[in-house]
Design an enzyme around this catalytic site. Structure first.
Site, PDB file in Angstrom:
ATOM      1  N   LYS A   1       0.817  -1.222   0.000  1.00 10.36           N
ATOM      2  CA  LYS A   1       0.000   0.000   0.000  1.00 10.36           C
ATOM      3  C   LYS A   1       0.849   1.271   0.000  1.00 10.36           C
ATOM      4  CE  LYS A   1      -3.439  -0.627  -0.494  1.00 10.36           C
ATOM      5  NZ  LYS A   1      -3.951  -0.994  -1.849  1.00 10.36           N
TER       6      LYS A   1
ATOM      7  N   TRP B   1       1.488   2.402  -9.036  1.00  8.03           N
ATOM      8  CA  TRP B   1       1.600   3.742  -9.603  1.00  8.03           C
ATOM      9  C   TRP B   1       2.948   3.885 -10.310  1.00  8.03           C
ATOM     10  CZ3 TRP B   1       1.998   8.913  -6.412  1.00  8.03           C
ATOM     11  CH2 TRP B   1       1.719   9.995  -7.251  1.00  8.03           C
TER      12      TRP B   1
ATOM     13  N   THR C   1       7.460  -6.454  -6.051  1.00  6.88           N
ATOM     14  CA  THR C   1       7.549  -7.268  -4.838  1.00  6.88           C
ATOM     15  C   THR C   1       7.426  -6.389  -3.600  1.00  6.88           C
ATOM     16  OG1 THR C   1       8.886  -8.909  -3.643  1.00  6.88           O
ATOM     17  CG2 THR C   1      10.077  -7.100  -4.679  1.00  6.88           C
ATOM     18  N   HIS C   2       7.035  -7.040  -2.495  1.00  9.33           N
ATOM     19  CA  HIS C   2       7.020  -6.378  -1.187  1.00  9.33           C
ATOM     20  C   HIS C   2       8.055  -7.012  -0.257  1.00  9.33           C
ATOM     21  CE1 HIS C   2       3.455  -4.391  -2.538  1.00  9.33           C
ATOM     22  NE2 HIS C   2       2.700  -5.471  -2.510  1.00  9.33           N
TER      23      HIS C   2
ATOM     24  N   ARG D   1       6.409   5.390   1.341  1.00  9.07           N
ATOM     25  CA  ARG D   1       5.257   6.255   1.605  1.00  9.07           C
ATOM     26  C   ARG D   1       5.115   6.447   3.108  1.00  9.07           C
ATOM     27  NH1 ARG D   1      -1.098   4.912   0.027  1.00  9.07           N
ATOM     28  NH2 ARG D   1      -1.890   7.066   0.230  1.00  9.07           N
TER      29      ARG D   1
ATOM     30  N   SER E   1      -4.589   3.076   4.367  1.00  4.43           N
ATOM     31  CA  SER E   1      -4.838   2.391   3.105  1.00  4.43           C
ATOM     32  C   SER E   1      -4.852   0.873   3.288  1.00  4.43           C
ATOM     33  CB  SER E   1      -3.763   2.789   2.082  1.00  4.43           C
ATOM     34  OG  SER E   1      -4.032   2.230   0.815  1.00  4.43           O
TER      35      SER E   1
ATOM     36  N   PHE F   1      -2.727  10.393 -10.489  1.00  2.00           N
ATOM     37  CA  PHE F   1      -3.377   9.293  -9.778  1.00  2.00           C
ATOM     38  C   PHE F   1      -4.834   9.094 -10.200  1.00  2.00           C
ATOM     39  CE2 PHE F   1      -4.956   6.776  -6.275  1.00  2.00           C
ATOM     40  CZ  PHE F   1      -3.858   5.990  -5.926  1.00  2.00           C
TER      41      PHE F   1
ATOM     42  N   ARG G   1      -7.088   3.734  -4.184  1.00  2.80           N
ATOM     43  CA  ARG G   1      -8.176   4.332  -3.405  1.00  2.80           C
ATOM     44  C   ARG G   1      -8.159   5.831  -3.670  1.00  2.80           C
ATOM     45  NH1 ARG G   1      -9.296   6.201   1.792  1.00  2.80           N
ATOM     46  NH2 ARG G   1      -7.086   6.237   2.282  1.00  2.80           N
TER      47      ARG G   1
ATOM     48  N   GLY H   1      -5.102   7.897  -2.971  1.00  2.00           N
ATOM     49  CA  GLY H   1      -3.769   8.330  -3.362  1.00  2.00           C
ATOM     50  C   GLY H   1      -3.408   9.707  -2.857  1.00  2.00           C
TER      51      GLY H   1
END
Length: 294
Positions: free
Chosen positions: A52, A57, A108-109, A131, A139, A232, A256, A258
């Site tokens: 999130k 993006w 990837t996370h 972020r 989020s 966005f 959502r 952004g």
């Protein structure tokens, strides 16, 4: 009475997760060994961030930068992170990537140490998206409420905020540890740090930075044109017509608002004070400059 963390842990089906040093990740031990051994090409671009935080993006920006088509002809897809297995799809994302033409965009996370070994050794490019964690937790919570409302119907916002603030309770671990571990590699030559809030403030400049980093420098006019396409709200609107397919989950599921500072509509004064204490304790020594509001 069980704490929020205890209740959260009790509803996780650990058979679907792989545990490393007390942190849960999607998949199995075999799956993660395949990831670490996945061959990286020199022109591969990996977008990595905590969930999130803006993965798709930045992926959308890269579609425009790596395509040879005119801007209005660029084909988009929203890729599945390499560690995630979607049971109903016939191929894993690693299999999809092996068949994909260059340059490949990988998402990837995962933390640094669980990424492909060749990426760790400097092959390919890595874009780390960061972020601010207050917007991330909001989020994160609303996303789970949307995709799995039954399981989350009795899990209040305050409960989730407590879980998010605890170390390594959530899958992928805490935002704090995830970001700190990646920041240890901030000086790696194949790593670029991109902040979500910087993109919101000046997307044209962000597009230019990313273009230069991936070896595809562009003119100011083209950067402005791509930025206009990647605002966005425009990405979200376009995503509503995308149909999920193999290796593509459809971007509208993940977008959502952004916004920067939307957390102020959800945090109470007490919650904000608590979170500020946690942030200072966890991140005070990192010298990471984070913008929490516009």
């Amino acid at each position: 009475m069980a704490t929020a963390t205890e209740r959260y842990k009790s509803h996780i089906d650990k058979t679907k997760w792989y545990e490393v040093n007390g942190v849960l990740y999607p998949g199995t031990a075999e799956r993660h060994e395949h990831i670490r051994g996945f061959p990286i090409k020199s022109d591969d671009i990996t977008v990595v961030c905590y969930p999130k935080s803006g993965t798709h993006w930045v992926e959308r920006i890269l579609h425009y930068l790596t395509s040879e088509e005119a801007l209005d002809k660029v084909q988009h897809h929203t890729s599945i992170p390499i560690e995630v297995i979607v049971p109903h799809l016939p191929k894993t994302q690693l299999e999809v990537l092996r068949e994909s033409p260059s340059p490949r965009i990988i998402t990837t996370h995962l933390p640094f140490e669980l990424c492909p070994r060749e990426s760790q050794e400097g092959k390919g490019k890595i874009i780390l998206v960061i972020r601010n964690p207050k917007d991330v937790v909001v989020s994160h919570y609303l996303f789970h409420q949307k995709v799995n409302p039954k399981a989350w119907s009795n899990f209040a916002w305050d409960d989730f905020l407590q879980v998010f603030s605890d170390p390594d309770t959530l899958p992928y671990g805490s935002w704090f540890n995830h970001v700190k571990k990646w920041l240890e590699h901030r000086n790696d030559s194949n790593l670029l740090i991109v902040k979500f809030e910087d993109l919101k403030r000046d997307l044209t400049n962000g597009v230019s930075r990313i273009a230069d980093f991936v070896g595809r420098p562009i003119s100011g006019d083209l950067a402005s044109a791509i930025a206009a396409k990647c605002q966005f709200d425009n990405v979200k609107k376009e995503g509503q017509s995308e149909k999920p397919e193999q290796g593509n989950v459809g971007i509208s599921l993940y977008l959502r608002k952004g916004q920067v500072g939307d957390w102020k509509s959800h945090f109470t004064v007490a919650q904000n004070e608590m979170f500020d204490e946690v942030y200072q304790r966890e991140m005070g020594d990192t010298e990471l400059a984070i913008q929490f509001e516009t």
